[in-house]
Design an enzyme around this catalytic site. Sequence first.
Site, PDB file in Angstrom:
ATOM      1  N   GLU A  56       5.263  11.412   4.589  1.00  0.00           N
ATOM      2  CA  GLU A  56       5.558  10.216   3.800  1.00  0.00           C
ATOM      3  C   GLU A  56       7.065  10.020   3.643  1.00  0.00           C
ATOM      4  O   GLU A  56       7.803  10.973   3.424  1.00  0.00           O
ATOM      5  CB  GLU A  56       4.906  10.331   2.426  1.00  0.00           C
ATOM      6  CG  GLU A  56       3.398  10.178   2.461  1.00  0.00           C
ATOM      7  CD  GLU A  56       2.835   9.868   1.090  1.00  0.00           C
ATOM      8  OE1 GLU A  56       3.551   9.303   0.262  1.00  0.00           O
ATOM      9  OE2 GLU A  56       1.664  10.211   0.853  1.00  0.00           O
ATOM     10  N   GLY A  57       7.478   8.803   3.767  1.00  0.00           N
ATOM     11  CA  GLY A  57       8.885   8.454   3.622  1.00  0.00           C
ATOM     12  C   GLY A  57       9.621   8.364   4.932  1.00  0.00           C
ATOM     13  O   GLY A  57      10.627   7.644   5.023  1.00  0.00           O
TER      14      GLY A  57
END
Length: 687
Positions: free
Chosen positions: A568-569
Amino acid sequence: MSVDGWNTLLVLGGIRSGKSEFAESVVADAPTVRYVATAPEGDPDDTEWATRLAAHRARRPGSWTTEETAADPGRLAEVIATAGPNETLLVDDLGGWVTVLLDPAHQPADDTATIAELAAAVRASAARLVLVSPEVGLSLVPTTPLGRAFTDALGAANRAVAEACDAVALVVAGQTAWLKPAAAPTTVPAQTAPTQGGLAQAGPGQAGAPELAASAGARPVTGVPDEALPEVLTPTAPPAPAPAPATAAPAADWAAPTMALPMVATGLVIQPGMELPMPDDYTGPQAVDRLATLDIPGAGLGVLERVVGFAGATQGTATPAPWHSVRVLLLHGDHEGGASAGATPGESARRARQARAGRGPLARLAAENGAGLQVVEAPTSAPIEDGPALSGEQVESALRYGWRLAEQAADAGVQLLVLAACGAGTETAAAAVLAATAGAEPPAVLGRVITEHGEFDDAAWMVRCAAVRDALHRTRRSAREAKDVLAELGGGDVAVATGVLLGATARRVPVLLDGPVGVAAGMVSRDLAGQARHWCLLPDHGGRPGVRLAADVLGLTPLVDLRLDLGEGATALAALPLLRSALALAAGLPVHPSLGGGDDEDFTEPEPAGPGPTSTGPEPDFTEPEPAGPGPTSTEPQPAGPGFTGTEPAGPGSTGPAPDFTEPEPAGPGPTTIEPDEPVAPGRRAD
């Protein structure tokens, strides 16, 4: 209409100290004010008291409205609690209110409970609220029982209301001393613009809610350390030479005012139905419409026009600037039980340590984008199939903690937040939240489990589905309110992420979502503040079914389809240069010349690097120099007619008329004219 961003203010002072005048000056610039008069009319024969009341009424502007509460002291708390978010209330004063409260006509009454009810209404007030009260702490002790009861009740009321208010001022001989917060301005600042949702606005550079949180003495709760926030790291790109590390950019000119919410002794109050600011409804469409006027070839920016509209609305300008100061919040919080089936033990902790050390995909991408990185430890969540993931107290603390993270970023001048997560079982918890809030089936929103060797583990996927199914069955009769969902299913990382979204919305900081945890927090935040989703941008769904569903519910359209699976990210940071490029073009390109932009006729063609003519325009009297040796001067066929003798020889003696322009000879052998590629059919004219 509050002082330095505080939403509620208590003004104390002695008799004729100027406390009422000061309170009225604080709200003087409000468009409308509800003046709540608490004092009774008094004896009709008491002309001096009637004169005082008349003087107070004469000072009030014509746009103010007056509301009397002398008939029922309990009604004051009701007026404050029911005031709308766009209202401004001035209560003058609590001394008159206590007088009515102790009136024998209202006895027997529970004075302590009534004062506590008033303080609770002040804490929860959505309106801008200023209260005036006499300070009795420096007075002599009355000699009558009723006098002593009055001073005791007024002192108790002042203490309770002062604890509930964001700011307290003491007026002595017309001079204002600030008691809360400790470091307050010595003069009353200029009034700010009206706020959305009734929350006080403070301009850039003014004090904000972090100071309130410190002064409020928020008590720590096990699992989320309220007393300190994690360090903000500045990853550096390893290749050399590398660009100079980006520094935190100062707040841009377009930075909107910041927000502050009411505080209580235990910290920030986060409750359903909060009214937080919305992006600008006008500047977003104006920024998109402006693109049609720019000197852009072709069809323009395509889907990236949505980025320009989003930035224009969140920045409050039709010419949004690229985000320079960016911070990544990496939430690390594991989920125990079946939610983390198939996860390698200790892998998420290793990823968090890796990010802190500036290694790994997320840290490297943050370095390339000049973004700061903050690794946030969220509380570990218990198995959701057996019981709640968090206690109610832990949820409250996690929400406040996430809000403070967003406030810290806003105070540091961060213009964009990237929300990421790396805990074990986070996708399962997010799927449980989506199933509870959107009515989805767990298998439809839970992605397949991939091992550390890149293989699918369908057995672990079935265990995760079973954990979500059992959790939903266990909570089938439970309330589906936001905090209940976080406590029963979401867990620590989703709760902290929800607090981040709410805090970022309050401070007008946009957020890039990337992954299941962010969109799950977006789903939960709808019940707490529906405005939060309008400050979120989703670069990519990543091929995750849960993210697709949440995006549809939240109205977020992914911009790209990269399907990076680096955690994520990472996708958000990978797409960030593209988003910045779109904003840079929208801000830097001129208006098309046909619409009044720069004049293309003023453009001068640069000189060529090699020899050649300096002008490409034809000169009517230009004559090609004659060749050095004998030969025809032109290979163009001459029309047949009288006097035609073929090609005239070059040099002296030529009797034919000299043409205005003579075709130069070719560099090599061969004809100088180009024959058609195919013969011209009969009846067809050659082009």
